[in-house]
Design a protein around this motif. Structure first.
Motif, PDB file in Angstrom:
ATOM      1  N   LEU A   1      -4.381  -2.756   9.660  1.00 22.11           N
ATOM      2  CA  LEU A   1      -5.700  -2.427  10.184  1.00 22.11           C
ATOM      3  C   LEU A   1      -5.642  -1.329  11.242  1.00 22.11           C
ATOM      4  O   LEU A   1      -6.516  -0.477  11.315  1.00 22.11           O
ATOM      5  CB  LEU A   1      -6.343  -3.678  10.804  1.00 22.11           C
TER       6      LEU A   1
ATOM      7  N   LEU B   1      -9.896  -8.752  -3.116  1.00 19.21           N
ATOM      8  CA  LEU B   1     -10.714  -7.889  -2.284  1.00 19.21           C
ATOM      9  C   LEU B   1     -11.345  -8.737  -1.191  1.00 19.21           C
ATOM     10  O   LEU B   1     -12.499  -9.090  -1.230  1.00 19.21           O
ATOM     11  CB  LEU B   1     -11.834  -7.263  -3.116  1.00 19.21           C
ATOM     12  N   ALA B   2     -10.538  -9.055  -0.202  1.00 15.28           N
ATOM     13  CA  ALA B   2     -11.014  -9.924   0.858  1.00 15.28           C
ATOM     14  C   ALA B   2     -11.918  -9.128   1.784  1.00 15.28           C
ATOM     15  O   ALA B   2     -12.098  -7.937   1.621  1.00 15.28           O
ATOM     16  CB  ALA B   2      -9.840 -10.497   1.617  1.00 15.28           C
ATOM     17  N   GLU B   3     -12.462  -9.799   2.735  1.00 16.55           N
ATOM     18  CA  GLU B   3     -13.406  -9.128   3.604  1.00 16.55           C
ATOM     19  C   GLU B   3     -12.710  -8.198   4.591  1.00 16.55           C
ATOM     20  O   GLU B   3     -11.729  -8.540   5.197  1.00 16.55           O
ATOM     21  CB  GLU B   3     -14.209 -10.181   4.360  1.00 16.55           C
ATOM     22  N   ARG B   4     -13.259  -7.049   4.729  1.00 18.00           N
ATOM     23  CA  ARG B   4     -12.899  -6.090   5.780  1.00 18.00           C
ATOM     24  C   ARG B   4     -11.486  -5.544   5.734  1.00 18.00           C
ATOM     25  O   ARG B   4     -11.028  -4.901   6.638  1.00 18.00           O
ATOM     26  CB  ARG B   4     -13.140  -6.697   7.158  1.00 18.00           C
ATOM     27  N   THR B   5     -10.744  -5.817   4.696  1.00 16.11           N
ATOM     28  CA  THR B   5      -9.485  -5.121   4.544  1.00 16.11           C
ATOM     29  C   THR B   5      -9.168  -5.009   3.069  1.00 16.11           C
ATOM     30  O   THR B   5      -9.371  -5.938   2.302  1.00 16.11           O
ATOM     31  CB  THR B   5      -8.322  -5.807   5.276  1.00 16.11           C
ATOM     32  N   LEU B   6      -8.684  -3.840   2.683  1.00 17.27           N
ATOM     33  CA  LEU B   6      -8.328  -3.633   1.289  1.00 17.27           C
ATOM     34  C   LEU B   6      -6.887  -4.002   1.040  1.00 17.27           C
ATOM     35  O   LEU B   6      -6.400  -3.937  -0.082  1.00 17.27           O
ATOM     36  CB  LEU B   6      -8.547  -2.165   0.918  1.00 17.27           C
TER      37      LEU B   6
ATOM     38  N   ALA C   1      -9.333   8.264  -0.295  1.00 18.03           N
ATOM     39  CA  ALA C   1      -8.267   8.595   0.648  1.00 18.03           C
ATOM     40  C   ALA C   1      -7.755  10.022   0.422  1.00 18.03           C
ATOM     41  O   ALA C   1      -7.497  10.759   1.363  1.00 18.03           O
ATOM     42  CB  ALA C   1      -7.128   7.591   0.520  1.00 18.03           C
TER      43      ALA C   1
ATOM     44  N   ARG D   1       2.815  -6.584   5.532  1.00 14.86           N
ATOM     45  CA  ARG D   1       2.259  -7.928   5.579  1.00 14.86           C
ATOM     46  C   ARG D   1       1.405  -8.260   4.364  1.00 14.86           C
ATOM     47  O   ARG D   1       1.237  -9.420   4.031  1.00 14.86           O
ATOM     48  CB  ARG D   1       1.491  -8.171   6.866  1.00 14.86           C
ATOM     49  N   TYR D   2       0.875  -7.259   3.652  1.00 14.36           N
ATOM     50  CA  TYR D   2       0.089  -7.573   2.464  1.00 14.36           C
ATOM     51  C   TYR D   2       0.983  -8.002   1.306  1.00 14.36           C
ATOM     52  O   TYR D   2       0.573  -8.772   0.449  1.00 14.36           O
ATOM     53  CB  TYR D   2      -0.793  -6.387   2.087  1.00 14.36           C
TER      54      TYR D   2
ATOM     55  N   PHE E   1       1.858 -11.426   2.103  1.00 12.96           N
ATOM     56  CA  PHE E   1       0.707 -12.228   1.681  1.00 12.96           C
ATOM     57  C   PHE E   1       0.827 -12.594   0.201  1.00 12.96           C
ATOM     58  O   PHE E   1       0.651 -13.747  -0.183  1.00 12.96           O
ATOM     59  CB  PHE E   1      -0.575 -11.426   1.944  1.00 12.96           C
TER      60      PHE E   1
ATOM     61  N   VAL F   1     -10.516   3.773  -4.213  1.00 14.77           N
ATOM     62  CA  VAL F   1      -9.803   3.764  -2.931  1.00 14.77           C
ATOM     63  C   VAL F   1      -8.889   4.986  -2.835  1.00 14.77           C
ATOM     64  O   VAL F   1      -8.892   5.712  -1.833  1.00 14.77           O
ATOM     65  CB  VAL F   1      -8.964   2.467  -2.793  1.00 14.77           C
TER      66      VAL F   1
ATOM     67  N   PRO G   1      -4.707  -6.740   0.774  1.00 12.37           N
ATOM     68  CA  PRO G   1      -4.221  -7.589  -0.319  1.00 12.37           C
ATOM     69  C   PRO G   1      -4.538  -7.023  -1.695  1.00 12.37           C
ATOM     70  O   PRO G   1      -3.699  -7.085  -2.605  1.00 12.37           O
ATOM     71  CB  PRO G   1      -4.970  -8.905  -0.090  1.00 12.37           C
TER      72      PRO G   1
END
Lengths: 560, 345
Positions: free
Chosen positions: A326, A523-528, A120, A333-334, A337, A116, A530
């Motif tokens: 996003l 590694l949840a769906e569609r966002t790195l 970047a 917010r992560y 979380f 990641v 968390p």
């Protein structure tokens, strides 16, 4: 497992037996359970799986490419690591010890986080290319090329080179250099004839380690380069995953032959080299980095810029990813979380992961350091037996992590029937033991050269004065090699914190998960988000731990 | 029921014994142990905790759900079965057709029950999603593999568009050896070009600089970093990102490859009745809606309770395509292997 002189005493025997038992249960037996597929078919010995692989031109290309990228990765790691070793060993500057401690950090970062950060930092629109564009220079197309893989391997391994070589540099006896100078040698000549030979074993150790690690690289290759740049390990992973175990075993055997061969050759060299070295009674004085401005210090400044781009850049990019929502705005917010996850009934709690990681690491150090010292004692002399034992003791380096994980799974995790009882090793203590098995070779590689270079007459004198062999070890030898033991302990701690393959197998969905496991699970769906937040926590916790370890544990004779 | 008594490790030494003591979790009756994948229980708003809470609350007995997340997925249980090791789980959630084929290739004994007749609500599952000829795996959701693209840069509508010069270097796909969407995309090309023609098509893709990255995360992250304007993903992409120019869903040739996920009860489940109850519950309209939305997939029934927003942003391809169990059995491994060798050369 005796000492180097005289009959073995009980403490040696016990330590040796425990070490051997751990290695058999957690390493040799599980690995053998996988590799046996390569040489047995339906209970009959066979060579056909190996011959099949050897007869396949595809695999020749695969091994060839794997060795090629490992060679490039090793060269770049040396190129980026050796100047770092020089600066750390020869210059004093504010924060030097902290920087030295932090060289272990890249080692423990999960590959997904590094991927990641690299995407970047070095991507088409990353800061590097924006800076180049700002200067009117053409953009660098690094993503999905061999270049970025080699660079990512250097990110992991150059700090290792710097660390190992700096430690050796700090134990170069200043008096040998002074003697050479007083005999008329120029500084350059003194460096070449006196310092270089003393550093050579450390440089070779680190180069060998980097080559082996990058030879067995796999997640970084797939994440940053893709299947076009597949290595042996990529193929091995697929064979294990699709349960084509014969082919997997054949590949693993060939891979291990190469890496063990390198290890054996190296040990031969290292022991021979170490015999002429010595434990430094007086390390050379360090120069102040921020004094006058000269050509050397300018070069160091240039090096610092490279370090900032290659090492700091990806880490900062990863940290930024953890606070970017996003829509691209800044957000915490992560992290909220993660805080909320402390109360969940189902799933992975960050505070439990942090606690487990630290507890396991302390346990792994407590096991790996004695194991490493025992093996070092057994292999310190330059005999054929010592080299063979020493090479076999390096097996955790040489065998694919995938094979070790799979072997553990189908043996000790599932349990083994012995006399009608199913014997099973799982849970926290098994993870600690597995971490210790993975880490102790680092202790051996730092302690063994120091032990074998020690003057035997010291031990013999103490024995003549009536000290037991154990007493001589505790009172004479270990204090003299304390810096090496401390360095090995720091490595063991780092290995334990970063270990992933064996841990995730032994956790088995239970409560013994660690920080890298938590990163993987978030590694949840569609966002790195968390996962990067958890990765940042890992970074912080381990960074602080390493600094604390080296401040508290000290570097023995190195730091006065 | 084949459940063995665990005895603490004696031969493995002191550590092993202690390790065993740390893992004395004898699953008794009244616990449904669900084996599944990470994102079912972890991450943001995973569906696992919701299922546990609702299922336990609507019962008047003490049945509870526990989750296991084996790293090796269903392989873990294939290996266990091969070695006569005990299986601690009652229900497997997240079964693909290719995993089912592997199970049948590797094992002679039954790993999962055939549930015909025992599961009342199984009739509600859409016919086109059923992928197990033996009725063991019951679909609980499905995804459609599609392209996600940036409409300001590309406009992919057909497979030929992907090999066109104007789209050189524009596509990121996943490694079909290890990634579900990657394998689905490969199968989609085989569906389109046939077993004799797909390697030629892939040669064209490779000549056009396609990137074959590892996992969905690897590929999607590269897409988010704008390394390419097209990536293979799911047609539910806009549920996360909304209808933005960067997140358009592309159905090549108006198709999307359907990848239904199933659940199956282990043959030696500790509590087979409670396990079936959970499966029934997962097929209710309420649970189907939650599973779809939290898993960001489509429900397996046609009366799931879905939010308006989900229905607006989740796109169903005009023509879903897929391979059946029978079409894949015996072919899948060879197709993937030939493809992987061609790419890695």
């Amino acid at each position: 497992m005796a000492g180097r002189r005289g009959r073995p005493e009980r403490p040696f025997l016990v330590a040796g037996a425990v070490t051997a038992a751990l290695l058999v249960v957690l390493l040799y037996y599980p690995v053998a359970s996988v590799l046996v597929e390569a040489i047995f078919e339906d209970g009959q010995p066979t060579l056909s799986p190996l011959l099949d692989v050897l007869a396949d031109p595809f695999y020749w290309d695969l091994f060839g490419f794997t060795a090629y990228q490992a060679t490039l990765s090793t060269l770049l790691s040396l190129a980026l690591g050796l100047p770092g070793a020089y600066v750390l060993a020869r210059y004093g500057f504010p924060g030097r010890r902290t920087v030295q401690s932090l060289t272990l950090v890249p080692f423990v970062l999960p590959s997904i986080m590094v991927a990641v950060g690299f995407a970047a930092m070095f991507g088409t629109n990353g800061p590097l290319n924006q800076a180049l564009a700002g200067l009117g220079l053409p953009k660098l197309e690094l993503m999905f090329t061999l270049k970025i893989i080699v660079l990512a391997h250097a990110f992991y391994n150059a700090p290792l080179v710097a660390r190992i070589v700096a430690a050796a540099w700090q134990s170069v006896d200043a008096r040998t250099v002074e003697t050479a100078r007083s005999l008329g040698a120029s500084p350059r000549r003194a460096f070449r004839d006196v310092v270089v030979p003393q550093l050579a074993p450390a440089v070779l150790t680190s180069a060998l380690l980097v080559f082996i690690f990058t030879f067995m690289s796999f997640p970084i290759v797939l994440a940053l380069g893709g299947l076009e740049l597949a290595t042996v390990e990529v193929w091995l992973y697929d064979r294990i995953r699709t349960l084509r175990l014969q082919e997997a075993a054949a590949l693993a055997v060939l891979e291990a032959i190469i890496t063990l061969g390198l290890t054996y050759a190296y040990l031969h060299y290292e022991t021979a080299q170490a015999a002429s070295g010595g434990v430094a009674p007086r390390p050379p004085a360090r120069k102040r980095l921020f004094a006058k401005l000269d050509a050397k210090r300018l070069a160091i400044a240039g090096y610092a810029v490279v370090i900032a781009v290659v090492f700091v850049g990806p880490i900062v990019s990863m940290l930024l990813a953890s606070v970017t929502d996003l829509d691209g705005s800044l957000s915490l917010r992560y992290y909220e979380f993660l805080l909320a996850r402390r109360d969940v009934v189902v799933g992975t709690q960050p505070d439990v992961a942090i606690r487990n990681s630290l507890v396991f690491a302390v346990g792994a150090v407590a096991l790996a350091v004695p194991m490493g010292v025992v093996v070092s004692l057994a292999t310190a002399r330059d005999t054929l037996t010592a080299r063979v034992v020493g090479t076999l003791a390096m097996l955790p380096f040489a065998v694919s992590g995938i094979v070790v994980g799979f072997g553990l799974l189908q043996t000790v995790v599932f349990g083994v029937e012995v006399a009608g009882l199913r014997i099973q090793v799982t849970g926290a203590v098994a993870i600690v033991a597995a971490h210790a098995v993975g880490a102790y070779p680092f202790v051996v590689r730092t302690v063994a050269p120091a032990l074998s270079s020690m003057d035997d007459s010291l031990v013999e004198s103490s024995r003549a004065l009536g000290a037991s062999r154990t007493r001589a070890l505790l009172d004479i030898e270990l204090p003299l090699v304390a810096p090496a033991v401390a360095a090995g302990a720091a490595f063991a701690f780092a290995i334990s914190i970063g270990e992933f393959n064996a841990t995730i197998v032994l956790v088995e969905g239970g409560g013994s998960y660690t920080m890298p496991v938590a990163v993987e699970r978030y590694l949840a769906e569609r966002t790195l988000g968390p996962a990067t937040a958890m990765g940042s926590v890992l970074l912080l916790v381990t960074g602080v731990s390493f600094v604390v370890i080296e401040r508290v544990g000290g570097y023995g004779g190195f730091e006065r | 029921m084949k459940r063995r008594t665990f005895i603490a490790g004696v031969g493995a030494g002191v550590t092993a014994t202690a390790g065993c003591l740390g893992y004395q979790q004898e699953p008794g009756d009244g616990v449904v142990t669900v084996a599944t994948y990470d994102s079912f229980v972890d991450g943001e708003e995973p569906v696992g905790p919701w299922l546990k809470e609702r299922f336990e609350a609507q019962r008047d007995d003490d049945v509870t759900i526990e989750f296991q997340v084996p790293e090796a997925g269903v392989n873990q249980y294939i290996q266990r079965a091969k070695q006569d090791a005990p299986i601690e789980a009652d229900l497997y959630v997240g079964l693909n057709v290719d995993e089912l084929i592997r199970i049948d290739d590797e094992l002679d004994s039954a790993l999962f029950d055939s549930l015909s007749g025992q599961l009342e609500r199984s009739d509600r599952v859409l016919d086109e999603l059923r992928f197990d000829p033996d009725g063991r795996a019951v679909p609980y959701d499905t995804g459609y593999i599609s392209l996600v693209y940036d409409e300001e840069e590309v406009e992919p509508e057909t497979f030929e568009d992907l090999t066109a010069e104007r789209n050189r270097g524009d596509l990121i796909v996943q490694n079909a050896q290890q990634s579900d969407p990657g394998r689905a995309f490969l199968l989609w090309t085989i569906h389109e070009f046939g077993a004799d023609g797909y390697l030629d098509y892939w040669q064209d893709l490779q000549d056009n600089d396609v990137r074959v990255l590892g996992s969905w995360d690897d590929a999607y992250n590269a897409y988010l970093e704008e390394e390419a304007p097209m990536v293979v993903s799911y047609s539910t992409d806009q549920v996360y990102y909304g209808d933005t120019p960067r997140h358009q869903v592309g159905f090549l040739n108006d198709q999307g490859y359907a990848n239904p996920e199933g659940m199956a009860r282990f043959a030696d489940a500790d509590d087979p009745d409670a396990t079936v109850d959970l499966m029934e519950f997962m097929l209710t309209p309420e649970a189907q809606g939650e599973i779809a939305q939290r898993n960001v997939q489509f429900p397996a029934v046609d009366d799931a309770e879905l939010d308006e927003e989900f229905s607006q942003f989740a796109h169903v391809p005009p023509e879903p395509v897929t391979f059946s169990y029978d079409e894949l059995a015996g072919n899948l491994d060879g197709w993937v292997e030939d493809w992987a060798r061609q790419v890695a050369q």
